[in-house]
Design an enzyme around this catalytic site. Structure first.
Site, mmCIF file in Angstrom:
data_model
loop_
_atom_site.group_PDB
_atom_site.id
_atom_site.type_symbol
_atom_site.label_atom_id
_atom_site.label_comp_id
_atom_site.label_asym_id
_atom_site.label_seq_id
_atom_site.Cartn_x
_atom_site.Cartn_y
_atom_site.Cartn_z
ATOM 1 N N SER A 62 58.663 53.319 29.942
ATOM 2 C CA SER A 62 60.079 53.521 30.272
ATOM 3 C C SER A 62 60.816 54.230 29.132
ATOM 4 O O SER A 62 60.632 53.911 27.961
ATOM 5 C CB SER A 62 60.731 52.173 30.534
ATOM 6 O OG SER A 62 62.113 52.341 30.754
ATOM 7 N N THR A 93 65.068 52.793 31.689
ATOM 8 C CA THR A 93 65.795 51.579 32.051
ATOM 9 C C THR A 93 67.172 51.936 32.619
ATOM 10 O O THR A 93 67.900 52.734 32.011
ATOM 11 C CB THR A 93 65.967 50.675 30.825
ATOM 12 O OG1 THR A 93 64.676 50.277 30.371
ATOM 13 C CG2 THR A 93 66.776 49.433 31.180
ATOM 14 N N ASN A 102 63.544 55.139 17.157
ATOM 15 C CA ASN A 102 64.638 55.628 17.993
ATOM 16 C C ASN A 102 65.701 54.560 18.153
ATOM 17 O O ASN A 102 65.423 53.365 18.164
ATOM 18 C CB ASN A 102 64.120 56.105 19.357
ATOM 19 C CG ASN A 102 64.081 55.001 20.392
ATOM 20 O OD1 ASN A 102 65.113 54.614 20.964
ATOM 21 N ND2 ASN A 102 62.887 54.459 20.635
ATOM 22 N N SER A 103 66.926 55.033 18.244
ATOM 23 C CA SER A 103 68.020 54.141 18.630
ATOM 24 C C SER A 103 68.814 54.848 19.706
ATOM 25 O O SER A 103 70.019 55.030 19.589
ATOM 26 C CB SER A 103 68.886 53.796 17.431
ATOM 27 O OG SER A 103 69.511 54.963 16.945
ATOM 28 N N ILE A 124 70.617 52.637 25.723
ATOM 29 C CA ILE A 124 70.302 52.843 27.132
ATOM 30 C C ILE A 124 71.431 53.592 27.806
ATOM 31 O O ILE A 124 72.244 53.016 28.528
ATOM 32 C CB ILE A 124 70.003 51.499 27.842
ATOM 33 C CG1 ILE A 124 68.939 50.735 27.040
ATOM 34 C CG2 ILE A 124 69.558 51.736 29.276
ATOM 35 C CD1 ILE A 124 68.274 49.595 27.749
ATOM 36 N N CYS A 159 66.252 43.388 25.602
ATOM 37 C CA CYS A 159 67.609 43.805 25.235
ATOM 38 C C CYS A 159 68.457 42.561 24.939
ATOM 39 O O CYS A 159 68.135 41.466 25.358
ATOM 40 C CB CYS A 159 68.207 44.585 26.375
ATOM 41 S SG CYS A 159 68.117 43.630 27.893
ATOM 42 N N GLY A 185 52.121 50.591 23.481
ATOM 43 C CA GLY A 185 52.502 50.681 22.075
ATOM 44 C C GLY A 185 51.502 51.507 21.284
ATOM 45 O O GLY A 185 50.411 51.046 20.991
HETATM 46 C C1 LIG Z 1 62.929 57.606 22.989
HETATM 47 C C2 LIG Z 1 62.518 56.284 23.557
HETATM 48 C C3 LIG Z 1 63.298 55.679 24.535
HETATM 49 C C4 LIG Z 1 62.907 54.453 25.068
HETATM 50 N N1 LIG Z 1 63.674 53.877 26.054
HETATM 51 C C5 LIG Z 1 63.259 52.721 26.621
HETATM 52 C C6 LIG Z 1 63.956 52.144 27.696
HETATM 53 O O1 LIG Z 1 64.947 52.671 28.188
HETATM 54 N N2 LIG Z 1 63.499 50.970 28.220
HETATM 55 C C7 LIG Z 1 62.370 50.363 27.748
HETATM 56 O O2 LIG Z 1 61.996 49.331 28.266
HETATM 57 N N3 LIG Z 1 61.673 50.892 26.724
HETATM 58 C C8 LIG Z 1 62.093 52.059 26.160
HETATM 59 N N4 LIG Z 1 61.365 52.596 25.135
HETATM 60 C C9 LIG Z 1 60.152 51.912 24.657
HETATM 61 C C10 LIG Z 1 58.901 52.498 25.307
HETATM 62 O O3 LIG Z 1 58.924 52.276 26.699
HETATM 63 C C11 LIG Z 1 57.647 51.853 24.722
HETATM 64 O O4 LIG Z 1 57.705 50.466 24.951
HETATM 65 C C12 LIG Z 1 57.509 52.093 23.223
HETATM 66 O O5 LIG Z 1 57.918 53.400 22.900
HETATM 67 C C13 LIG Z 1 56.090 51.846 22.712
HETATM 68 O O6 LIG Z 1 55.167 52.710 23.306
HETATM 69 P P1 LIG Z 1 54.682 54.093 22.611
HETATM 70 O O7 LIG Z 1 54.245 53.765 21.218
HETATM 71 O O8 LIG Z 1 53.582 54.587 23.490
HETATM 72 O O9 LIG Z 1 55.871 55.006 22.608
HETATM 73 C C14 LIG Z 1 61.733 53.825 24.604
HETATM 74 C C15 LIG Z 1 60.974 54.442 23.621
HETATM 75 C C16 LIG Z 1 61.329 55.656 23.096
HETATM 76 C C17 LIG Z 1 60.475 56.288 22.047
#
Ligand SMILES: Cc1cc2nc3c(=O)[nH]c(=O)nc-3n(C[C@H](O)[C@H](O)[C@H](O)COP(=O)(O)O)c2cc1C
Ligand SMILES: Cc1cc2nc3c(=O)[nH]c(=O)nc-3n(C[C@H](O)[C@H](O)[C@H](O)COP(=O)(O)OP(=O)(O)OC[C@H]3O[C@@H](n4cnc5c(N)ncnc54)[C@H](O)[C@@H]3O)c2cc1C
Ligand SMILES: Cc1cc2nc3c(=O)[nH]c(=O)nc-3n(C[C@H](O)[C@H](O)[C@H](O)COP(=O)(O)OP(=O)(O)OC[C@H]3O[C@@H](n4cnc5c(N)ncnc54)[C@H](O)[C@@H]3O)c2cc1C
Ligand SMILES: Cc1cc2nc3c(=O)[nH]c(=O)nc-3n(C[C@H](O)[C@H](O)[C@H](O)COP(=O)(O)O)c2cc1C
Ligand code: FES
Ligand code: FES
Lengths: 261, 316, 316, 261
Positions: C22, C45, C68-69, C72, C128, C241
């Site tokens: 997501s 999300t 990232n910050s 949502i 959250c 992750g």
């Molecule tokens: C730019 C960005 C935006 C994200 N936005 C959301 C989000 O809206 N909702 C959510 O559940 N996780 C969000 N995540 C977390 C990712 O879904 C994921 O759990 C996390 O990045 C770890 O996986 P990865 O290492 O493959 O990126 C976001 C991650 C990134 C990098």
């Protein structure tokens, strides 16, 4: 101290083996047989070897100072080493650890090695020659072309007996036969070995039977290389008690009798 | 420009804020670096009893760090007092002794036992399992962190540092609890619980299955925890996790650390401690910063930078 | 050799175990990859209300990942139902809708609102802040995770996935609580709270000060959590992750995941999802593994490999 | 789709600027002015640029297909780009985003750019020439030697007016004077700009005063480059309402009137 050495050459010599020659400082060039270096390997494409890699000294030379390694390309770190070209630099840290010791009383030693272990044993031939100790080297490999350090042994006057899987001569039974013959003709004041647990056991048995001393160079994964982290420990049997020792600090050369597989 | 690198960790004065992390330092490093240049020396964690440590393999490499499951091999407290401690008498650098035990009573016993001349401070590694709490590390909860810290406080008059675990969900609360129970400083933090799988064998890469991640990979996580702890507690924070350059160390100082510990970096670069000390002096000199202590907590945070709690005031 | 890549996440059948994470996926990615090849699609999300997201900068790079910050930013539930949802009707791939809210009631409302044709499952992003618990994320504690999951369970009959936070001290307990409260699967996990400092300005690198670390740096930590959750819960685990290759994905499957989500890797390599699907097929083919589902939880762990609790039996 | 392009050349052209020419596929070579690519930069020694780096297309060529970039070396990613040598490969992803649009009705446009923004505007000169639109380019830099794309503008017949800090000609007041003169002589049917918030404001004011349309290419840090992550948002003033848009997806070229600094 870590130092930046310069690559003189880095040639493939057989299958996955390469021979690396570096121009270095006097400290590095003072390495004794059995000691090792921790090499900070370059990153091959797409991989990142994070820790340093331990490599035995294969040969040294003074004036100009040179240190040589003979390595087998197996994973990320050694793949990184294989990318080195002459003129490149590499961060080397050593010499480290406790190397082999030679007793001036000995007249004839037997060296038994296999695989990359041959590289570790090779500089012994030179050190023995300097003390007028004769060397018989039983070198083992999968195929004859993988008997990688035969030349260096021969340069220093060692008698080389190659045994290979391909020729079905490398089994413990045959090696034991060869060793018994050497012992019988009084050509084995001490054993030196590296690279094979099976061959280690053969020698341990014979050493015990005939009261021959021995030394073994052991390998273990390392992080620090200087006794800080305790990741490189192995168990040793010291008079029936199991003792844990650091390969990088207490070794990598140990008493053959105490080594455990 | 000459920079004053000295810092005070509570009542303890250090010539500079750089020291090794427990378990990544031993006597043998003196072949590589001059111990008298360091801010402090920190021993491997010692225990009351003899311990052998964990099964092999004990280390697996990651692209930007390593996972270790060394455990705490230890020759026991008596060996430490008789054999190891005297070796450090020759250095002018304060010696910090790291201790650990599976019970509150065991911790207190050790703290008393190491409160001897030659020891400048005690670092209580409370990131280890507490057998009175189902094997959970003391520093996992504010309550058990406080309990063990209070017992340690009673057992020694030496400066007492509590080394926290990063694996808790609320490190700021643990920091506060440790402070209230009498800790003089906090080491933030230990390794992060992690794992790797060997795809050749389909087995865990470590004999112990799980281990602690350290090195550059953990830096952004531990830096965040240092920031949180520095805001939660008034006692000095010693940052520890993934620092491998002077720049990394400065990030920790700005986030609120008074000093830093360097672990894994010394494995990659055995003189990392000295490089970081020299680098800090240069960093300050280039920016006309006269005292490194001025960097601590000097992070510029504006009102509008405060963490977004927009959730509490949903937009319409 | 043809490999059966299909997996079942509870009652939901997927053609393969690979889906986006997501917040790292949107319609525009269809210019790069064929959505009909993916195991599932997962939306960013969505929230009930319009939200703008966090201040800039929203991203800072790390040597092996990013923080990232984003927050949502959301156009709200109505926009999603009316504008976004219809766009996905053209794909045969199951659509998973990620939702979030600051209250239990808000979560339940959203779950009901997105339980419409075209939605195959709901992913509840319970990482959250929960305003009813002082801003702590629901998934920080088993209790609040259970409370919100139970409410979600009542609000929808769709498959319900709970997305956990890695920032808790006891993810296994949260996993168990979510399972007991009615979750059909667990996504393990979200980003790890982290921070970076800009040494040019002495300010936090992110407008929001702290943010979530993702990418290869978090892999060993999240892999450990997947292993812990898979042992604690019986419902399927979706690992998320730091996965950026098929080999990484296999590690997660072996550790107990049924499927995987890919986030940050798609930023670096926009066709990462397809590369990983193809890589998984190859991995299995080379090893004569007929069904990828057989990899799940196939980690070889021997008795003697069990985590060392030597503390409980101190050596003499 | 990402593709692997091959380096034809990568020459330094001024101070920290370099000109990279790649051999590529037809898709990449179809890039329009104002569009950009996400480049996967090689790792310079000791640094690891993790994310791709956005770079505007500087020029394209069909048959053989070529794509060119003009970049300023500022950090890890561009330092990595600077290590590329001819024959090396690089993973490029693009063309991405919404580029400039030219109205066939226009007879004369004014292009105002500064710094690396000049690279973004340069290909407009060629596109305008193809539509028989005259171009006046006001190019701004710190020093005359940093006016990096003057040649390319001139090749396509643009009138170039260089203004620099060194000569004290680059201030908003002087640029406004030049622009007013162009407007007065009816040589400004539209503004195009990139690289300076100060110059943007001058043009916004004049555009509003004289009812002249305009387009601006904006920069923002990016992660995905294709609208997924919302890290590249900027605020826009759309009829008094503040709207957030993604630079990579809704832009990087936007309506000048709506842009905010
Ligand atoms: C730019 C960005 C935006 C994200 N936005 C959301 C989000 O809206 N909702 C959510 O559940 N996780 C969000 N995540 C977390 C990712 O879904 C994921 O759990 C996390 O990045 C770890 O996986 P990865 O290492 O493959 O990126 C976001 C991650 C990134 C990098
Ligand atoms: C004291 C000593 C001397 C050595 N001398 C030589 C030599 O002269 N020539 C030679 O070819 N090899 C030698 N080795 C083995 C050499 O260190 C490994 O082959 C090398 O580390 C493999 O690294 P890699 O990244 O290529 O492989 P990978 O398998 O990717 O390495 C992964 C990790 O395991 C460690 N590792 C893998 N194999 C070994 C091994 N056999 N011993 C110790 N650690 C290992 C690596 O150091 C690394 O930390 C020696 C090992 C030791 C301990
Ligand atoms: C659409 C677009 C087109 C661009 N075209 C060009 C061009 O043609 N020539 C040129 O020289 N530069 C151009 N830039 C700027 C270029 O992307 C940055 O100079 C480059 O990303 C810097 O990376 P670095 O690693 O060298 O610097 P660092 O400062 O180390 O980068 C750190 C991070 O910040 C980001 N970043 C830093 N500066 C900028 C910036 N100005 N804009 C966006 N992100 C930035 C990087 O991408 C990276 O994520 C463009 C930017 C955008 C958004
Ligand atoms: C091999 C190794 C052994 C360690 N042993 C201990 C220990 O005995 N006691 C302790 O408190 N921390 C121990 N640690 C944790 C370190 O002190 C430090 O907290 C951690 O490695 C993070 O710092 P770094 O990233 O700089 O290594 C050990 C770490 C490593 C890598
Ligand atoms: S490798 Fe660290 S103790 Fe041997
Ligand atoms: S860079 Fe990801 S949305 Fe623009």
């Amino acid at each position: 101290m870590p130092e930046i050495a310069t690559v003189i050459s880095n040639r493939p010599i057989a299958s996955d083996y390469r021979h690396l020659i570096l121009s270095c400082g006097a400290l590095a060039a003072s390495a004794r047989p059995g000691q090792f270096f921790q090499l900070l390997c370059p990153q091959p494409v797409g991989e990142k070897p994070f820790l340093r890699r331990p490599m035995s000294v294969y040969a040294v030379q003074a004036d100009p100072c040179r240190i040589e390694f003979l390595y087998k390309v197996t994973g990320a770190g050694t793949r990184g080493l294989a990318t080195l070209q002459s003129g490149d630099t590499i961060d080397v840290f050593g010499p480290l650890g406790v190397g082999f010791t030679l007793d001036r009383q000995w007249r004839h030693i037997v060296v038994v090695g296999r695989g990359a272990g041959l590289a570790t044993l090779a500089p012994l031939a030179r050190a023995a020659a300097e003390l007028n100790i004769r060397v018989t080297a039983i070198l083992s490999a999968r195929r004859p072309d993988l008997l990688v350090s035969v030349d260096l042994f021969q340069t220093y006057g060692a008698d080389v007996i190659g045994v290979t899987d391909a020729e079905a001569t490398s089994g413990p039974a045959n090696v034991e036969k060869v060793l018994r013959a050497l012992i019988a003709q009084d050509s084995c004041d001490a054993f030196f070995t590296c690279g094979s647990a099976r061959l280690m056991r053969v020698q341990q048995r014979l050493a015990h039977e005939f009261g021959i001393p021995g030394q073994i160079a052991l390998e273990q994964q390392m992080a620090c290389g200087i006794g800080l982290c305790y990741c490189c420990v192995r168990d040793f049997n010291v008079d029936g008690e199991i003792i844990s020792r650091r390969v990088c600090w207490d070794g990598p050369v140990f008493d053959l009798a105490e080594a455990m597989p | 420009m000459s920079v004053d690198l000295s810092v005070k960790v509570g009542s303890l004065s250090l010539r500079n804020p750089v020291m090794p992390a427990s378990g990544t330092f031993a006597e043998g490093l003196d072949r590589v670096i001059d111990f008298n240049r360091l801010g402090a020396l920190v021993t491997k964690t010692i225990t009351r009893e003899l311990r052998t440590g964990n099964p092999l393999p004990r280390v697996v490499e990651q692209p930007d760090g390593m996972i270790n499951s060394i455990g705490i091999p230890s020759k026991g407290i008596d060996h430490f007092i008789e054999e190891t401690l005297p070796l450090y008498a020759q250095y002018s650098t304060p010696l910090v002794v790291s201790i650990s035990a599976p019970t509150v009573e065991g911790f207190a016993y050790l703290a008393e036992a190491v409160s001897v001349p030659g020891v400048a401070a005690i670092e209580a590694n409370i990131s280890c399992p507490n057998i009175e709490e189902d094997g959970k590390a003391f520093a996992m909860s504010p309550k058990s962190a406080a309990r063990v810290t209070a017992a340690l406080r009673r057992a020694t008059t030496l400066p007492l540092w509590a080394k926290l675990t990063p694996n808790t969900g609320d490190i700021a609360a643990v920091a506060r609890a440790s402070e209230e129970a009498g800790a003089d400083a906090l080491v933030v933090a230990n390794t992060i619980l992690a794992m790797a799988v060997d795809l050749k064998t389909f087995r865990p890469s470590l004999g112990n299955i799980m281990g602690g991640l350290s090195g550059p990979a953990v830096k952004p996580i531990i830096l965040r925890q240092v920031y949180q702890c520095a805001r939660a507690a008034r006692i000095p924070i010693i940052g520890c996790g993934g620092i491998s350059s002077a720049e990394d160390a400065v990030e920790f100082l700005l986030a609120g650390a008074t000093a830093v510990q360097i672990g894994t970096a010394s494995f990659v670069q055995p003189d990392a401690l000295l490089r970081i000390i020299d680098g800090l002096a240069q960093f300050c000199a280039h920016r006309d910063i006269a005292r490194i202590a001025d960097l601590s907590g000097a992070l510029v945070v504006e009102e509008s930078d405060e963490p977004d709690m927009a959730w509490t005031e949903p937009a319409q």
